[in-house]
Structures are given as structure tokens and as C-alpha cells.
Design an enzyme around this catalytic site. Structure first.
Site, PDB file in Angstrom:
ATOM      1  N   CYS A 313      45.590  35.295  41.609  1.00 49.25           N
ATOM      2  CA  CYS A 313      46.731  36.204  41.492  1.00 49.25           C
ATOM      3  C   CYS A 313      47.870  35.753  42.409  1.00 49.25           C
ATOM      4  CB  CYS A 313      46.298  37.634  41.776  1.00 49.25           C
ATOM      5  SG  CYS A 313      47.469  38.880  41.192  1.00 49.25           S
ATOM      6  N   HIS A 471      41.893  38.178  37.897  1.00 50.37           N
ATOM      7  CA  HIS A 471      40.932  38.346  39.001  1.00 50.37           C
ATOM      8  C   HIS A 471      39.518  38.113  38.472  1.00 50.37           C
ATOM      9  CE1 HIS A 471      43.527  40.114  42.211  1.00 50.37           C
ATOM     10  NE2 HIS A 471      44.284  40.433  41.170  1.00 50.37           N
ATOM     11  N   GLU A 473      36.863  37.559  39.952  1.00 47.88           N
ATOM     12  CA  GLU A 473      35.802  38.124  40.798  1.00 47.88           C
ATOM     13  C   GLU A 473      35.285  39.460  40.271  1.00 47.88           C
ATOM     14  OE1 GLU A 473      39.799  39.152  42.845  1.00 47.88           O
ATOM     15  OE2 GLU A 473      38.881  37.447  41.811  1.00 47.88           O
TER      16      GLU A 473
END
Length: 517
Positions: A313, A471, A473
Site C-alpha cells: 500500500c 493488503h 496480509e
């Protein structure tokens, strides 16, 4: 929500911004939740007020009991019926986490609601678990608050906790109290569960035998509270497990990398020593100007010294700014977020984003990213696309996007792979600078549906220099690590070729099957 106060903001498929605890449940139970799974005091009060305005209470006085407590119970029972995994079946068990501290005035209605829910659920349908705090004072664990309610147990890794609970007989205990033996489970699901459990035990126990270490420098703004980067930390751990490495994660305050700042000389030199001695550098998401020049300097160090780099990001945008300044010679390159008056806004506001209201106005949730036809050389594309030419979700076959669009519809529209990842941002790469960056070697290998919004960048002649606007994750799992994180950690550990198939297709397949990728 301020990361330094609440920890990380976790984003769900539907764009819900929720507490980091929901991320833990998704990661460990391999489920997909919605914003409805997150119940807050504000949501309940708003729900009850809206019902009162509609006249649902027929003008009666609205009270905490029964109106608020009934609303909480009704919400729980409604959401408990919603499927949360690939089976699309109604769940048999619902886990309710009551956060906060018993005794706080905010928790009162919720505690009373759950007390009533126990009676509403009936015999053999409700179980309460006591979670107790064991504070550490002057390096010593204090067990007084538990009043001997919980016996202290030490494990070498949190990933061993499920094994410990199994050894202590938790499964038969739950089965007996909740009468789960009466629940009918399809043999295929039982078999799948057994395979998952065996894979978990094999992977997590093998970590005790690992001796090699991979050192990752995390360059961040909120390093004084590790929970601000919880999903990033867990994703790095997942990737390290897959690479058979112990993770040595070093947190570097980005502002300490800036010359002329308030940083002391000792902090400045210590920070740069940690960057230069790391095997890989990651710049995760964040907001605001503080520390961004230090992040740009770290990205420059990674690019010029061939140190594996992953930008998430903000880290993706930082990589663009650094490249524009130092390769394209656009000295004033900046982001509108960091310098509203910059003459070269490489990063700009997305036009559809509200610039005045901050809450819930970003580009949020699960969205498709299309690899471009000229990106076949990409290491990241290879990792995403290793096992199938169909559309992928976090590197694995997906059947639904946002619950509506099938992958066959997506893959039929393009010959290039399409991935689905979760987003949370309000800035983007300025389309006016894309051609210049591309012509100097910064390849934007994937874009959004429109083909105008940049989603992934990668340098071709670099061990691993990747930035992603999304993102990844948020979708990483213990047995299915996120592909950007896996590639980054593997490159940092020197074993990326195994995952790319450069040591033979069979060798790569065996390596990936060993960790269930």
C-alpha cells in the site's frame, strides 16, 4: 481507528473495517467473515434507535434491558446461521468473543445479554470459557489475577497451542458439553479436517528443528505498538514457516532513517545498520507524512543494493516516488498526501474518494487485480499462477468473488490470470506518470478492472523488488501463506528458486505440497 491505540485495522472481503481479533479468527480457523460478525456498542445502539424511530416498540420506553440485550442476542443468533467457509453450510458451533474487561460500564449490556442467551440457547448448547490475564511485572509473571483458575503452560510457539489443547483433552470436553456427537458431519469434511490437522502438526512441529534464520527489517511509522502490524507479522511468520526459516523481525522507526530529523546520531546509525544487515526490507501500509522520507531512503537502499523489497500500500507508493526521483530524475516527485503543493504528484487522490470525510471512505474490500499480458516474466505472477491457469484467490482456486461473480466468468474475459485481494487505500499512482516510470524500467505488471489503476509493480532485474497496492496480509493463512509475502521471504532466505520451479517442476511441486500451498 488509530493504529497506536487500537492496533491494526483489519479489512474483510465486504470492506468491513474491524478489530484485529477478527483477523485472528480468519487466519486460524480458515474462515471468511463479514462486517456482521463484528458487533459494537455503536452498532447496537444505532440498531435499537432505528427500530424505535420506525415504531417497532409502539412508543414504549426503550431500556438497556430488555431492548438492548434482546438486540444483542438476536444479532448473534442471526449471524451464527451465516456460512463462513467453502462448504457454504450452516455452522454447527458459533464462537462469541466478549472483549473488554468485566466490570467496565461499556461491557454491562453485553454481559447481561450473554447471561440471557445461555438460557435462550438451552441445555447442552452453551459453554463459557474464562480468558484470564497473566500480567508481567518486572519480568515476572503474576498469576494472582487468575486465582489459580488457569495453570500456566509454556510453548515454544503460539502455533503449538492447538497441539497443547488437544493433549489436555479439550476436544472430547467440548464434544461432551455441547453434545457434538449428535451432529452429522459428511465423511469428506471429516477427511479434510484430518488432513488439515496433520498438515498443521507437521509444519508447526518441524519449526522446532529449524536452525537457519532470515532477518527482515520492517520500516514503519507505528513500531512502538507491534499490534499495529499484526497481520503483516503473521504473514511473515507464515512465509518463514513455509521456507523452513526462523523469522528474526527487526522493527525500524522510519523517522530514524532521516537525516536532519530529531533523531539522535546513535538512533540514526543503529537504524541504518539494521537496514543494511537485513536479508529483506518491507515497508507496510500507513498514513501521514511522518517517516516517509526514511521509507523512501530504505526503498532506495533495497533497490540499489539488490536487497529483497516488499512494499504494501503506502510501501508500493513509496517505491514509485523513490524510482521517479532517483531513476527518472523527477526530483520533486511526491504524493499529494505528503505534499499537497508538489509540482510532480506521482501519487494522487483517487477521484471517487471523499476528501472531507475520513471514516469508511477508502477503496475497501476484496477486488480483482488483472495481470497484464506482457508480465509472464514476473516472479510474483509465477507464484500466484503456479498450479493453475484459472482465476486465483490468494494463489488458490476461487469459486466466488464478493459472493456473486464466479471465476469462470472472470477467467473467460481475459487470458491473463486475475487475483482477488483485499484493499484499503485512498491514493493511487498518477496515470500521467505511468508511461515515464514504465519506460525507465518500473513495470506495472497488474492493474484493476479499468486498466487505469496500478495494482502491482515489479523490477525485472532484481532478486525481489515488488510493491502491491492491496493488503495481501489479510488473506494469509498458516498453511497457505500469502504469495507476495512468500516470495519476499523466500528471496530473502535464498530459496525463491524452489518456489519458482527453477530446481525442476517436481521439486517445486514437492516443496509447495509439503506446506500445503
Amino acid at each position: 481507528m488509530a493504529p497506536t491505540e487500537h492496533g491494526e485495522v483489519f479489512v474483510l472481503d465486504d470492506g468491513g473495517e474491524v478489530d484485529l481479533d477478527l483477523g485472528n479468527y480468519e487466519r486460524y480457523l480458515n474462515i471468511t467473515l463479514t462486517r456482521e460478525n463484528n458487533i459494537t456498542t455503536g452498532k447496537i445502539y444505532q440498531h435499537v434507535i432505528e427500530r424505535e424511530r420506525r415504531g417497532d416498540y409502539l412508543g414504549r420506553t426503550v431500556q438497556v434491558v430488555p431492548h438492548l440485550t434482546d438486540a444483542i442476542q438476536d444479532w448473534i443468533q442471526r449471524v451464527a446461521e451465516i456460512p463462513v467457509d467453502d462448504t457454504k453450510e450452516r455452522p454447527d458451533v458459533c464462537i462469541i468473543e466478549l472483549g473488554g474487561t468485566v466490570g467496565d460500564i461499556e461491557s454491562g449490556p453485553f454481559i447481561e445479554a450473554l447471561r440471557q442467551l445461555k438460557r435462550r440457547a438451552g441445555k447442552d448448547n452453551f459453554l463459557q470459557c474464562h480468558v484470564s490475564l497473566i500480567p508481567i511485572v518486572n519480568g515476572e509473571q503474576k498469576t494472582k489475577p487468575t486465582q489459580q483458575a488457569i495453570k500456566k503452560q509454556d510453548v515454544s510457539s503460539t502455533y503449538h497451542v492447538p497441539l497443547l489443547l488437544e493433549q489436555q483433552g479439550l476436544v472430547p470436553l467440548l464434544r461432551n458439553i455441547l453434545q457434538l456427537s449428535s451432529v452429522t458431519i459428511a465423511p469428506t469434511l471429516t477427511h479434510q479436517g484430518s488432513k488439515t490437522w496433520e498438515a498443521w502438526k507437521s509444519l508447526t512441529m518441524s519449526q522446532d528443528l529449524v536452525r537457519d534464520t532470515v532477518t527482515i527489517a520492517l520500516i514503519g511509522k507505528y513500531t512502538n505498538l507491534r499490534d499495529s502490524y499484526l497481520s503483516v507479522i503473521k504473514s511473515l511468520e507464515h512465509a518463514a514457516l513455509a521456507c523452513s526459516r526462523k523469522l528474526n523481525l527487526v522493527f525500524v522507526d522510519a523517522s530514524h532513517l532521516e537525516q536532519g530529523s530529531k533523531t539522535s546520531p546513535s538512533e540514526f546509525h543503529k537504524a541504518w545498520h539494521e537496514v543494511h544487515t537485513a536479508n529483506g526490507i518491507i515497508v507496510p501500509g500507513g498514513f501521514g507524512r511522518r517517516g516517509t522520507e526514511g521509507m523512501i531512503a530504505a526503498a532506495h537502499c533495497a533497490r540499489t543494493n539488490k536487497i529483497p523489497y516488499l512494499g504494501i500500500c503506502l510501501g508500493f507508493q513509496i517505491a514509485c516516488i523513490e524510482f521517479a526521483r532517483n531513476v527518472c530524475n523527477v526530483q520533486a516527485a511526491a504524493s499529494i498526501e505528503l505534499d499537497e503543493r508538489t509540482s510532480d504528484p506521482v501519487i494522487i487522490h483517487m477521484p471517487e474518494i471523499d476528501r472531507t470525510t475520513m471514516g469508511a471512505t477508502m477503496r475497501l474490500g476484496l477486488r480483482p487485480t488483472h495481470f497484464q499480458s506482457s508480465s509472464e516474466w514476473s516472479k510474483l505472477r509465477t507464484l500466484y499462477h503456479h498450479n493453475s491457469a484459472a482465476t486465483l484467490l490468494n494463489g488458490n482456486l476461487s469459486t466466488k468473488m464478493n459472493g456473486t461473480t464466479s471465476t469462470s466468468e472472470l477467467s473467460g474475459a481475459t487470458s491473463s490470470p486475475v487475483i482477488l485481494e483485499r484493499h484499503r487505500h485512498r491514493y493511487e499512482v498518477n496515470p500521467a506518470y505511468v508511461e515515464m516510470l514504465n519506460s525507465h524500467g518500473l513495470s506495472f505488471i497488474a492493474k484493476d478492472d479499468s486498466g487505469e489503476r496500478m495494482e502491482i509493480l515489479e523490477l525485472k532485474d532484481h532478486p525481489w523488488f515488488v510493491g502491491v497496492q492491496f493488503h495481501p496480509e489479510y488473506l494469509s493463512r498458516v498453511l497457505r501463506p500469502s504469495k507476495p509475502y512468500l516470495g519476499f521471504v523466500a528471496a530473502s532466505a535464498g530459496c525463491l528458486d524452489h518456489f519458482l520451479g527453477r530446481h525442476g517442476v517436481d521439486g517445486a511441486r514437492n516443496w509447495m505440497e509439503r506446506v500445503n500451498i
